[in-house]
Structure formats: C-alpha cells, structure tokens
Design a protein around this motif. Sequence first.
Motif, PDB file in Angstrom:
ATOM      1  N   SER A 222      -6.367  -0.230   5.152  1.00 36.88           N
ATOM      2  CA  SER A 222      -5.492   0.161   4.046  1.00 36.88           C
ATOM      3  C   SER A 222      -5.530   1.664   3.816  1.00 36.88           C
ATOM      4  CB  SER A 222      -5.891  -0.574   2.763  1.00 36.88           C
ATOM      5  OG  SER A 222      -5.635  -1.948   2.878  1.00 36.88           O
ATOM      6  N   ALA A 223      -6.719   2.248   3.892  1.00 38.33           N
ATOM      7  CA  ALA A 223      -6.843   3.702   3.734  1.00 38.33           C
ATOM      8  C   ALA A 223      -6.105   4.428   4.854  1.00 38.33           C
ATOM      9  CB  ALA A 223      -8.310   4.110   3.697  1.00 38.33           C
TER      10      ALA A 223
ATOM     11  N   LYS B 299     -10.196  -2.700   3.869  1.00 34.16           N
ATOM     12  CA  LYS B 299     -10.254  -1.431   3.139  1.00 34.16           C
ATOM     13  C   LYS B 299      -9.987  -0.239   4.046  1.00 34.16           C
ATOM     14  CE  LYS B 299     -14.432  -2.325   1.867  1.00 34.16           C
ATOM     15  NZ  LYS B 299     -14.577  -3.674   2.421  1.00 34.16           N
TER      16      LYS B 299
ATOM     17  N   VAL C 239      -9.884   2.242  -2.874  1.00 30.97           N
ATOM     18  CA  VAL C 239      -9.684   1.041  -2.061  1.00 30.97           C
ATOM     19  C   VAL C 239     -11.008   0.289  -2.077  1.00 30.97           C
ATOM     20  CG1 VAL C 239      -9.033   0.156   0.198  1.00 30.97           C
ATOM     21  CG2 VAL C 239      -8.039   2.296  -0.621  1.00 30.97           C
ATOM     22  N   SER C 240     -10.986  -0.909  -2.628  1.00 28.96           N
ATOM     23  CA  SER C 240     -12.217  -1.671  -2.799  1.00 28.96           C
ATOM     24  C   SER C 240     -12.018  -3.101  -2.312  1.00 28.96           C
ATOM     25  CB  SER C 240     -12.602  -1.665  -4.285  1.00 28.96           C
ATOM     26  OG  SER C 240     -13.779  -2.386  -4.487  1.00 28.96           O
TER      27      SER C 240
ATOM     28  N   ILE D   5       0.836  -1.200   0.000  1.00 29.16           N
ATOM     29  CA  ILE D   5       0.000   0.000   0.000  1.00 29.16           C
ATOM     30  C   ILE D   5       0.869   1.248   0.000  1.00 29.16           C
ATOM     31  CG2 ILE D   5      -0.283   0.026   2.528  1.00 29.16           C
ATOM     32  CD1 ILE D   5      -2.919   1.114  -0.088  1.00 29.16           C
TER      33      ILE D   5
ATOM     34  N   ILE E 231      -6.877   7.356  -5.091  1.00 27.39           N
ATOM     35  CA  ILE E 231      -6.607   5.957  -4.759  1.00 27.39           C
ATOM     36  C   ILE E 231      -7.948   5.358  -4.378  1.00 27.39           C
ATOM     37  CG2 ILE E 231      -5.486   4.358  -3.167  1.00 27.39           C
ATOM     38  CD1 ILE E 231      -3.263   6.437  -2.818  1.00 27.39           C
TER      39      ILE E 231
END
Length: 161
Positions: A70-71, A67, A59-60, A37, A57
């Motif tokens: 990761s964000a 998600k 994030v899915s 990431i 970006i």
Amino acid sequence: AGIVLVAINPYEQLPIYEQDVIYAYSGQNMGDMDPHIFAVAEEAYKQMARDEKNQSIIVSGESGAGKTVSAKYAMRFFATVGGSASETNIEAKVLASSPIMEAIGNAKTIRNDNSSRFGKYIQIGFDKKYHIIGANMRTYLLEKSRVVFQVRSCGTFSFFF
C-alpha cells in the motif's frame, strides 16, 4: 485521525492499481469515487498543496495485510501526479529503494513470505510546484528478538529469523 482506509491483501495482482486508475483518482474529491489508496493519497496531496502544510499517511495492519505494498502504491501515485523537478528521476529512485530496504530485515512468517521486521518512516520532499525533490527513509522498531544470528561472508550479511 483523518480518513481511514482498510486494505485487504487479495494475494493476487488486480487491475485496480494501474496507471489509468492513478489518473482517474487524480484531481478527484474524497468520496467521489470508490475507497482506494489512491483516493487517500490524492486527498493528502491536495491538502499539502492547498494548506501548504506537511501531511502524513499512516499505513497500519497485521502481518500480511499489505502495508508495504500500500505504501508503494501511494509513493507511485505521488511520483505520477507530482513528478520530478529534475532530470535525475528522483521519483524512480524513491520507488527503487523499497526492494533494497526489504532485502534487509524481512523474514518468512506463517502468514507472509516476506514480512518486515521493522517499521518504515518515509518522508517525500516536494518543491513549490509540488514536484518530488527527494526522499528520506528511516527504519525503526527492528524486532531484534527474532534475529537468531548474523552470518558474515565476503563483506555481505544475512539475517536469519
């Protein structure tokens, strides 16, 4: 679409998101290091600086895929490499707002104890020196069908799903 990174939730803390890893990916070209990431965030950051254009970006993934986490890692990367132009620690405020957003509208599911019932759109603003100057977070797609009722008590509220 640009670069795609598939993230898998390991369901445990791994040492691959520490501060030294952020610095290892900072300044690197995409593909020079393992997929991460931080590599995606660095590429977006470099393109923003080079092309002077907004970057996105996306994030899915399905419930429990990681998600939100990761964000948060991407925001931490930007806060670390971009820093803040002011003494008010804007980057700390941006990162601190995520738990507040999660406290409203999350629910336990079969796959995830803290699953978002809404999407988040986060805009992070940078100045000409690429320091963070502010952020705006919006929610969308609240799954109202999962809200059973709302309880009011002493000016606070809770959702039950």
